[in-house]
Write an enzyme that holds these catalytic residues in place. Sequence first.
Site, PDB file in Angstrom:
ATOM      1  N   ALA A  85      40.553   4.975 -61.550  1.00  0.00           N
ATOM      2  CA  ALA A  85      40.172   3.568 -61.396  1.00  0.00           C
ATOM      3  C   ALA A  85      39.874   2.972 -62.765  1.00  0.00           C
ATOM      4  O   ALA A  85      39.570   3.696 -63.715  1.00  0.00           O
ATOM      5  CB  ALA A  85      38.924   3.439 -60.520  1.00  0.00           C
ATOM      6  N   GLU A  86      39.945   1.662 -62.833  1.00  0.00           N
ATOM      7  CA  GLU A  86      39.262   0.929 -63.889  1.00  0.00           C
ATOM      8  C   GLU A  86      37.827   0.836 -63.395  1.00  0.00           C
ATOM      9  O   GLU A  86      37.588   0.381 -62.263  1.00  0.00           O
ATOM     10  CB  GLU A  86      39.875  -0.448 -64.080  1.00  0.00           C
ATOM     11  CG  GLU A  86      41.234  -0.435 -64.745  1.00  0.00           C
ATOM     12  CD  GLU A  86      41.199   0.039 -66.192  1.00  0.00           C
ATOM     13  OE1 GLU A  86      40.148  -0.138 -66.857  1.00  0.00           O
ATOM     14  OE2 GLU A  86      42.213   0.587 -66.662  1.00  0.00           O
ATOM     15  N   THR A 135      32.267   3.210 -54.090  1.00  0.00           N
ATOM     16  CA  THR A 135      31.030   2.975 -54.839  1.00  0.00           C
ATOM     17  C   THR A 135      30.039   2.173 -54.003  1.00  0.00           C
ATOM     18  O   THR A 135      30.448   1.389 -53.130  1.00  0.00           O
ATOM     19  CB  THR A 135      31.350   2.212 -56.153  1.00  0.00           C
ATOM     20  OG1 THR A 135      30.139   1.651 -56.674  1.00  0.00           O
ATOM     21  CG2 THR A 135      32.325   1.071 -55.937  1.00  0.00           C
ATOM     22  N   ASP A 136      28.747   2.330 -54.290  1.00  0.00           N
ATOM     23  CA  ASP A 136      27.741   1.511 -53.591  1.00  0.00           C
ATOM     24  C   ASP A 136      27.883   0.028 -53.961  1.00  0.00           C
ATOM     25  O   ASP A 136      27.352  -0.839 -53.262  1.00  0.00           O
ATOM     26  CB  ASP A 136      26.311   2.009 -53.887  1.00  0.00           C
ATOM     27  CG  ASP A 136      25.901   1.910 -55.353  1.00  0.00           C
ATOM     28  OD1 ASP A 136      26.765   1.656 -56.219  1.00  0.00           O
ATOM     29  OD2 ASP A 136      24.698   2.096 -55.640  1.00  0.00           O
ATOM     30  N   GLU A 137      28.611  -0.259 -55.063  1.00  0.00           N
ATOM     31  CA  GLU A 137      28.723  -1.661 -55.489  1.00  0.00           C
ATOM     32  C   GLU A 137      29.509  -2.507 -54.496  1.00  0.00           C
ATOM     33  O   GLU A 137      29.445  -3.738 -54.542  1.00  0.00           O
ATOM     34  CB  GLU A 137      29.318  -1.743 -56.909  1.00  0.00           C
ATOM     35  CG  GLU A 137      28.450  -0.976 -57.891  1.00  0.00           C
ATOM     36  CD  GLU A 137      28.776  -1.200 -59.362  1.00  0.00           C
ATOM     37  OE1 GLU A 137      29.277  -2.274 -59.710  1.00  0.00           O
ATOM     38  OE2 GLU A 137      28.505  -0.270 -60.155  1.00  0.00           O
ATOM     39  N   TYR A 160      35.325  -5.923 -60.473  1.00  0.00           N
ATOM     40  CA  TYR A 160      35.374  -4.459 -60.280  1.00  0.00           C
ATOM     41  C   TYR A 160      35.036  -4.099 -58.834  1.00  0.00           C
ATOM     42  O   TYR A 160      35.805  -3.414 -58.155  1.00  0.00           O
ATOM     43  CB  TYR A 160      34.398  -3.759 -61.236  1.00  0.00           C
ATOM     44  CG  TYR A 160      34.080  -2.323 -60.825  1.00  0.00           C
ATOM     45  CD1 TYR A 160      35.060  -1.331 -60.900  1.00  0.00           C
ATOM     46  CD2 TYR A 160      32.816  -1.973 -60.337  1.00  0.00           C
ATOM     47  CE1 TYR A 160      34.787  -0.018 -60.502  1.00  0.00           C
ATOM     48  CE2 TYR A 160      32.535  -0.663 -59.934  1.00  0.00           C
ATOM     49  CZ  TYR A 160      33.516   0.308 -60.016  1.00  0.00           C
ATOM     50  OH  TYR A 160      33.249   1.596 -59.611  1.00  0.00           O
ATOM     51  N   LYS A 164      37.306  -2.425 -55.837  1.00  0.00           N
ATOM     52  CA  LYS A 164      36.950  -1.162 -55.182  1.00  0.00           C
ATOM     53  C   LYS A 164      36.771  -1.378 -53.672  1.00  0.00           C
ATOM     54  O   LYS A 164      37.105  -0.503 -52.873  1.00  0.00           O
ATOM     55  CB  LYS A 164      35.666  -0.581 -55.790  1.00  0.00           C
ATOM     56  CG  LYS A 164      35.818  -0.041 -57.202  1.00  0.00           C
ATOM     57  CD  LYS A 164      36.716   1.183 -57.307  1.00  0.00           C
ATOM     58  CE  LYS A 164      36.137   2.421 -56.678  1.00  0.00           C
ATOM     59  NZ  LYS A 164      36.973   3.620 -56.909  1.00  0.00           N
TER      60      LYS A 164
HETATM   61  P1  NAD Z   1      36.157   6.546 -65.796  1.00  0.00           P
HETATM   62  O1  NAD Z   1      36.494   5.164 -66.230  1.00  0.00           O
HETATM   63  O2  NAD Z   1      35.334   7.415 -66.698  1.00  0.00           O
HETATM   64  O3  NAD Z   1      37.481   7.355 -65.476  1.00  0.00           O
HETATM   65  C1  NAD Z   1      38.569   6.775 -64.795  1.00  0.00           C
HETATM   66  C2  NAD Z   1      39.792   7.661 -65.019  1.00  0.00           C
HETATM   67  O4  NAD Z   1      40.892   7.094 -64.308  1.00  0.00           O
HETATM   68  C3  NAD Z   1      40.213   7.757 -66.497  1.00  0.00           C
HETATM   69  O5  NAD Z   1      40.504   9.105 -66.814  1.00  0.00           O
HETATM   70  C4  NAD Z   1      41.489   6.908 -66.557  1.00  0.00           C
HETATM   71  O6  NAD Z   1      42.403   7.352 -67.545  1.00  0.00           O
HETATM   72  C5  NAD Z   1      42.039   7.090 -65.153  1.00  0.00           C
HETATM   73  N1  NAD Z   1      42.917   5.984 -64.755  1.00  0.00           N
HETATM   74  C6  NAD Z   1      42.671   4.648 -64.884  1.00  0.00           C
HETATM   75  N2  NAD Z   1      43.725   3.943 -64.434  1.00  0.00           N
HETATM   76  C7  NAD Z   1      44.643   4.853 -63.995  1.00  0.00           C
HETATM   77  C8  NAD Z   1      45.923   4.743 -63.399  1.00  0.00           C
HETATM   78  N3  NAD Z   1      46.484   3.540 -63.167  1.00  0.00           N
HETATM   79  N4  NAD Z   1      46.590   5.868 -63.074  1.00  0.00           N
HETATM   80  C9  NAD Z   1      46.041   7.091 -63.315  1.00  0.00           C
HETATM   81  N5  NAD Z   1      44.838   7.255 -63.885  1.00  0.00           N
HETATM   82  C10 NAD Z   1      44.142   6.145 -64.211  1.00  0.00           C
HETATM   83  O7  NAD Z   1      35.451   6.388 -64.368  1.00  0.00           O
HETATM   84  P2  NAD Z   1      34.347   7.297 -63.680  1.00  0.00           P
HETATM   85  O8  NAD Z   1      33.012   6.788 -64.039  1.00  0.00           O
HETATM   86  O9  NAD Z   1      34.702   8.717 -63.893  1.00  0.00           O
HETATM   87  O10 NAD Z   1      34.588   6.910 -62.159  1.00  0.00           O
HETATM   88  C11 NAD Z   1      35.509   7.658 -61.364  1.00  0.00           C
HETATM   89  C12 NAD Z   1      35.573   7.035 -59.973  1.00  0.00           C
HETATM   90  O11 NAD Z   1      34.276   7.062 -59.376  1.00  0.00           O
HETATM   91  C13 NAD Z   1      36.009   5.568 -59.979  1.00  0.00           C
HETATM   92  O12 NAD Z   1      36.850   5.375 -58.876  1.00  0.00           O
HETATM   93  C14 NAD Z   1      34.701   4.800 -59.816  1.00  0.00           C
HETATM   94  O13 NAD Z   1      34.925   3.578 -59.174  1.00  0.00           O
HETATM   95  C15 NAD Z   1      33.915   5.755 -58.943  1.00  0.00           C
HETATM   96  N6  NAD Z   1      32.457   5.670 -59.072  1.00  0.00           N
HETATM   97  C16 NAD Z   1      31.864   5.754 -60.305  1.00  0.00           C
HETATM   98  C17 NAD Z   1      30.483   5.730 -60.416  1.00  0.00           C
HETATM   99  C18 NAD Z   1      29.807   5.848 -61.757  1.00  0.00           C
HETATM  100  O14 NAD Z   1      28.588   5.688 -61.838  1.00  0.00           O
HETATM  101  N7  NAD Z   1      30.513   6.144 -62.832  1.00  0.00           N
HETATM  102  C19 NAD Z   1      29.688   5.601 -59.257  1.00  0.00           C
HETATM  103  C20 NAD Z   1      30.325   5.525 -58.003  1.00  0.00           C
HETATM  104  C21 NAD Z   1      31.710   5.566 -57.934  1.00  0.00           C
HETATM  105  P1  TYD Z   2      26.637   0.057 -66.153  1.00  0.00           P
HETATM  106  O1  TYD Z   2      26.394   1.383 -66.782  1.00  0.00           O
HETATM  107  O2  TYD Z   2      27.709  -0.818 -66.713  1.00  0.00           O
HETATM  108  O3  TYD Z   2      26.862   0.342 -64.585  1.00  0.00           O
HETATM  109  P2  TYD Z   2      26.998  -0.714 -63.348  1.00  0.00           P
HETATM  110  O4  TYD Z   2      27.143  -2.086 -63.867  1.00  0.00           O
HETATM  111  O5  TYD Z   2      28.244  -0.225 -62.682  1.00  0.00           O
HETATM  112  O6  TYD Z   2      25.755  -0.520 -62.534  1.00  0.00           O
HETATM  113  O7  TYD Z   2      25.290  -0.776 -66.164  1.00  0.00           O
HETATM  114  C1  TYD Z   2      24.106  -0.297 -65.567  1.00  0.00           C
HETATM  115  C2  TYD Z   2      23.065  -1.389 -65.676  1.00  0.00           C
HETATM  116  O8  TYD Z   2      22.753  -1.578 -67.056  1.00  0.00           O
HETATM  117  C3  TYD Z   2      23.546  -2.739 -65.176  1.00  0.00           C
HETATM  118  O9  TYD Z   2      22.472  -3.412 -64.521  1.00  0.00           O
HETATM  119  C4  TYD Z   2      23.930  -3.488 -66.447  1.00  0.00           C
HETATM  120  C5  TYD Z   2      22.988  -2.933 -67.470  1.00  0.00           C
HETATM  121  N1  TYD Z   2      23.503  -2.894 -68.875  1.00  0.00           N
HETATM  122  C6  TYD Z   2      22.771  -3.461 -69.896  1.00  0.00           C
HETATM  123  O10 TYD Z   2      21.667  -4.013 -69.690  1.00  0.00           O
HETATM  124  N2  TYD Z   2      23.270  -3.407 -71.174  1.00  0.00           N
HETATM  125  C7  TYD Z   2      24.482  -2.825 -71.444  1.00  0.00           C
HETATM  126  O11 TYD Z   2      24.910  -2.839 -72.626  1.00  0.00           O
HETATM  127  C8  TYD Z   2      25.214  -2.230 -70.375  1.00  0.00           C
HETATM  128  C9  TYD Z   2      26.537  -1.585 -70.622  1.00  0.00           C
HETATM  129  C10 TYD Z   2      24.683  -2.279 -69.084  1.00  0.00           C
END
Ligand code: NAD
Ligand code: TYD
Length: 353
Positions: A85-86, A135-137, A160, A164
């Site tokens: 994902a992005e 995601t919870d978002e 985003y 999702k």
């Molecule tokens: P990340 O941005 O670190 O990693 C995303 C990965 O997907 C990268 O390796 C990227 O190269 C790959 N990717 C992007 N576009 C692609 C495409 N078109 N084809 C193939 N690969 C592609 O993200 P993350 O934080 O590891 O999140 C992973 C998943 O978990 C996502 O779907 C995100 O929505 C979900 N998620 C993340 C969180 C969090 O806190 N990080 C919480 C809940 C859910």
């Molecule tokens: P983030 O890590 O981008 O996760 P998400 O927006 O998916 O929850 O941000 C976590 C929280 O931190 C969010 O409320 C936005 C805030 N934040 C800042 O205050 N400063 C920053 O530079 C960033 C990246 C996030």
Amino acid sequence: MKLLVTGAAGFIGSNFVYYMLQSQPELMLIGFDSLTYAGNLENLAALQAEDKKRFHFIKADITDAAAVAKVIEEEAIDVVVNFAAESHVDRSIHDPQVFLRTNVLGTQTLLDACRQLWRKDGQWVAGKKFVQVSTDEVYGSLGPTGEFTESTPIDPHSPYSASKAGADLLVRAYHDTFGMPIAITRCSNNYGPYQFPEKLIPLMIHNALQHRDLPVYGDGRQVRDWLHVSDHCRAIEAVLMRAESGSVYNIGGRNEWENIAIVNKIIEILRDKTQDQDINDGLIRHVEDRLGHDRRYAIDASHIQHDLGWEPSIGFAEGIEGTIQWYLDHRQWTENVISGEYQRFYEANYAHR
Ligand code: NAD
Ligand code: TYD
């Protein structure tokens, strides 16, 4: 069992590959990732020769229907876990289109390939499953009280979370329409090793170590529910091994923190570990708030706890300390992943706030 792990070179995907190789000694895994700015093969560099007998990596895009069908057919994939994902809200505000392409069309491309290849004589082949990492978002924002349950209405606010939510609903639609075997997870904010330094925790660690401003959006009193990434991986394992088709599970840490408190915690631990007195709250700078900023997320994870026996195992004090130590031990990793592209994003996102 053969697993296709999309997004395997990202933060959670790479942690999941390491976790599953350890936890499930019979499993074969295939990583599938287009290596965007957020995907780095360096995240998988700690794989040992033994691990590589059960894991290989394919560089490809989930919107590439031919590449997706090829890997699912040729590798006889049983389970797809879709992490690709992005993933960054701020980027989705600057440039939403790629979020729609990857998160919605990419998910639909994966679903369609599975729909074609996982059926024989009009029946779904046994043992197949599509796990969507949502995601919870997708639930939007809470006020000061309450928690998201699986029946909270979907109400996303950022490009985003809207993308999702689109993916999440499509996965459910393939189950409802075609009977496709699926499960959906909706997890809260993760932290841990290999998180790209655009996200709150690694960004603050990186900036503090360089005595740069710590940009807190608005009043910094927004609340997130933080879960260690390895607890998230363990929850996804439980879902892919044991969840019934069509199920949806919230995953969270019962660990709510205001952003400003997290930033102060990071300062305190970093100063303690480095003995650098220039790491202090004088670095905090309240900057213009994020557009459409969700105020509070909190997860009721009782459904997965009751159904699958999952609960978080890593307390926040231990988890954040270990995470900060990991970033201190891997400073070169941070330098390597923040390419020229990241510098441009940083300038665009923070320069005029
Ligand atoms: P990340 O941005 O670190 O990693 C995303 C990965 O997907 C990268 O390796 C990227 O190269 C790959 N990717 C992007 N576009 C692609 C495409 N078109 N084809 C193939 N690969 C592609 O993200 P993350 O934080 O590891 O999140 C992973 C998943 O978990 C996502 O779907 C995100 O929505 C979900 N998620 C993340 C969180 C969090 O806190 N990080 C919480 C809940 C859910
Ligand atoms: P983030 O890590 O981008 O996760 P998400 O927006 O998916 O929850 O941000 C976590 C929280 O931190 C969010 O409320 C936005 C805030 N934040 C800042 O205050 N400063 C920053 O530079 C960033 C990246 C996030």
